[in-house]
Design an enzyme around this catalytic site. Sequence first.
Site, mmCIF file in Angstrom:
data_model
loop_
_atom_site.group_PDB
_atom_site.id
_atom_site.type_symbol
_atom_site.label_atom_id
_atom_site.label_comp_id
_atom_site.label_asym_id
_atom_site.label_seq_id
_atom_site.Cartn_x
_atom_site.Cartn_y
_atom_site.Cartn_z
ATOM 1 N N TYR A 139 73.121 89.034 45.777
ATOM 2 C CA TYR A 139 73.208 89.255 47.226
ATOM 3 C C TYR A 139 72.432 88.196 48.000
ATOM 4 O O TYR A 139 72.748 87.900 49.157
ATOM 5 C CB TYR A 139 72.624 90.627 47.597
ATOM 6 C CG TYR A 139 73.598 91.765 47.566
ATOM 7 C CD1 TYR A 139 74.334 92.052 46.425
ATOM 8 C CD2 TYR A 139 73.765 92.585 48.672
ATOM 9 C CE1 TYR A 139 75.202 93.128 46.394
ATOM 10 C CE2 TYR A 139 74.632 93.670 48.651
ATOM 11 C CZ TYR A 139 75.340 93.932 47.509
ATOM 12 O OH TYR A 139 76.194 95.000 47.489
ATOM 13 N N LYS A 190 73.905 92.945 32.075
ATOM 14 C CA LYS A 190 74.908 92.345 31.195
ATOM 15 C C LYS A 190 74.216 91.232 30.408
ATOM 16 O O LYS A 190 74.517 90.038 30.566
ATOM 17 C CB LYS A 190 76.082 91.783 32.025
ATOM 18 C CG LYS A 190 77.032 92.840 32.566
ATOM 19 C CD LYS A 190 78.011 93.361 31.522
ATOM 20 C CE LYS A 190 79.103 92.340 31.225
ATOM 21 N NZ LYS A 190 80.054 92.902 30.206
ATOM 22 N N ASP A 223 79.150 97.530 32.121
ATOM 23 C CA ASP A 223 80.523 98.042 31.979
ATOM 24 C C ASP A 223 80.530 99.343 31.187
ATOM 25 O O ASP A 223 81.215 100.308 31.528
ATOM 26 C CB ASP A 223 81.444 96.984 31.343
ATOM 27 C CG ASP A 223 80.892 96.412 30.044
ATOM 28 O OD1 ASP A 223 79.687 96.607 29.744
ATOM 29 O OD2 ASP A 223 81.659 95.758 29.315
ATOM 30 N N ASP A 247 74.924 98.650 43.333
ATOM 31 C CA ASP A 247 75.841 98.937 44.432
ATOM 32 C C ASP A 247 77.079 99.650 43.894
ATOM 33 O O ASP A 247 77.503 100.687 44.413
ATOM 34 C CB ASP A 247 76.226 97.616 45.117
ATOM 35 C CG ASP A 247 77.162 97.836 46.291
ATOM 36 O OD1 ASP A 247 76.916 98.762 47.086
ATOM 37 O OD2 ASP A 247 78.155 97.087 46.398
ATOM 38 N N ASP A 251 78.011 104.040 43.858
ATOM 39 C CA ASP A 251 79.221 104.632 44.447
ATOM 40 C C ASP A 251 79.931 105.500 43.415
ATOM 41 O O ASP A 251 80.421 106.593 43.718
ATOM 42 C CB ASP A 251 80.196 103.542 44.925
ATOM 43 C CG ASP A 251 80.024 103.215 46.409
ATOM 44 O OD1 ASP A 251 78.907 103.385 46.925
ATOM 45 O OD2 ASP A 251 81.009 102.786 47.041
HETATM 46 C C1 IPM Z 1 75.379 99.839 50.247
HETATM 47 C C2 IPM Z 1 76.391 99.056 51.008
HETATM 48 C C3 IPM Z 1 75.777 97.742 51.421
HETATM 49 C C4 IPM Z 1 75.477 96.972 50.151
HETATM 50 C C5 IPM Z 1 76.589 96.910 52.400
HETATM 51 C C6 IPM Z 1 76.947 97.683 53.658
HETATM 52 C C7 IPM Z 1 75.878 95.620 52.768
HETATM 53 O O1 IPM Z 1 77.547 98.920 50.260
HETATM 54 O O2 IPM Z 1 74.279 100.088 50.807
HETATM 55 O O3 IPM Z 1 75.648 100.216 49.114
HETATM 56 O O4 IPM Z 1 76.377 96.329 49.572
HETATM 57 O O5 IPM Z 1 74.325 96.993 49.736
HETATM 58 MG MG MG Z 2 77.563 100.053 48.448
#
Ligand code: IPM
Ligand code: MG
Length: 360
Positions: A139, A190, A223, A247, A251
């Site tokens: 990032y 990884k 993975d 990230d 999710d």
């Molecule tokens: C998160 C989001 C952020 C990230 C974005 C909005 C920059 O996806 O907080 O997970 O990628 O960190």
């Molecule tokens: Mg995210």
Amino acid sequence: MKLLLLPGDGIGPEVLAETRRVINVLNAHHGLGLDVETGDIGGASIERHGTSLTASVLDLARASHAVLMGAVGGPQWADMAFELRPEQGLLNLRKGLGLFANLRPAYCFDALADASTLKRGVIEGLDILIVRELIGGVYFGEPRGIEILPDGTRRGFNTQSYTTAEIERVARTAFDLARQRDSRVCSVEKANVMESGVVWRETVTALQASEYPDVALSHMYADNCAMQLVRNPRQFDVILTDNLFGDILSDEAGMLTGSLGMLPSAALGETGAPGLYEPIHGSAPDIAGKGVANPCAAILSLAMALRYQLGRPDLAALTETAVSEVLNAGYRTADLLGGEGSCVVGTQGMGRAIAERLSA
Ligand code: IPM
Ligand code: MG
């Protein structure tokens, strides 16, 4: 204690309004004594001040005990250059406050076990904590950019990099938190294809041996971890991973619990630095302004702030119990349908139901 609210974009303002309602009740009935200020971030800040994060909001954040953000981003800003987009405000806030450790719990409320796309038997009782490194890795790595090649085609490039110090500080957070849970950390990278992964694995291994012999450490490739999360998610206690893998995996872990609308997060830095608390669901532009967004993730983010930073773990537990009771009573926002005997409410209906329990 001072809390800075940054509603931001999309459903951010709607869910933070309900969080505000909960704060008011905790102030009035439980002696919280929290001072609340509000500022702009993301697209809202771009529209008002021409930049996604102003220096004065960053100063305000530094002067607060904790920051609670709604969400940033939306289609109206999607064509802007990276450094101008709403998301940059969030990244600059994380970086500006030195928030290297992102805590993302994935916890399955009993009442919602049927809202998951996975079978109840797989996710019932799920309680995972992902600790994601937040201000390093691909990032932020340099060099980065897009260049034009001699033949006129383009090359986009980013740099993944981690130093020993960056890995150690986030790993300490993971090990410390594991000690308050089931004392197990699974470190994810990884190392089979990336040098940064090799350094990650060796650093975490050495740290565990020297400072955390009482915590069980295992390693997994990212993975495989993605696969294990849907195969048998309850095998995990704390997952420690880098910025990009974290990230993605958070999710995935979030969806196991039925809805991203339930999941809070905390971003922490050095002791004493204000933390940044935010629901992980994002701005959800498709439902923004309709009054149907689930405010639980934002309210549970407030609970994390109460626990980790505002010195009121008792009120954190009270708030979490109120959310749980409201779900048990059948209240559901649109993202949580599927449960039996549901009472469908909007953002305000859910916020009110939680606030009412807290004022009872
Ligand atoms: C998160 C989001 C952020 C990230 C974005 C909005 C920059 O996806 O907080 O997970 O990628 O960190
Ligand atoms: Mg995210």
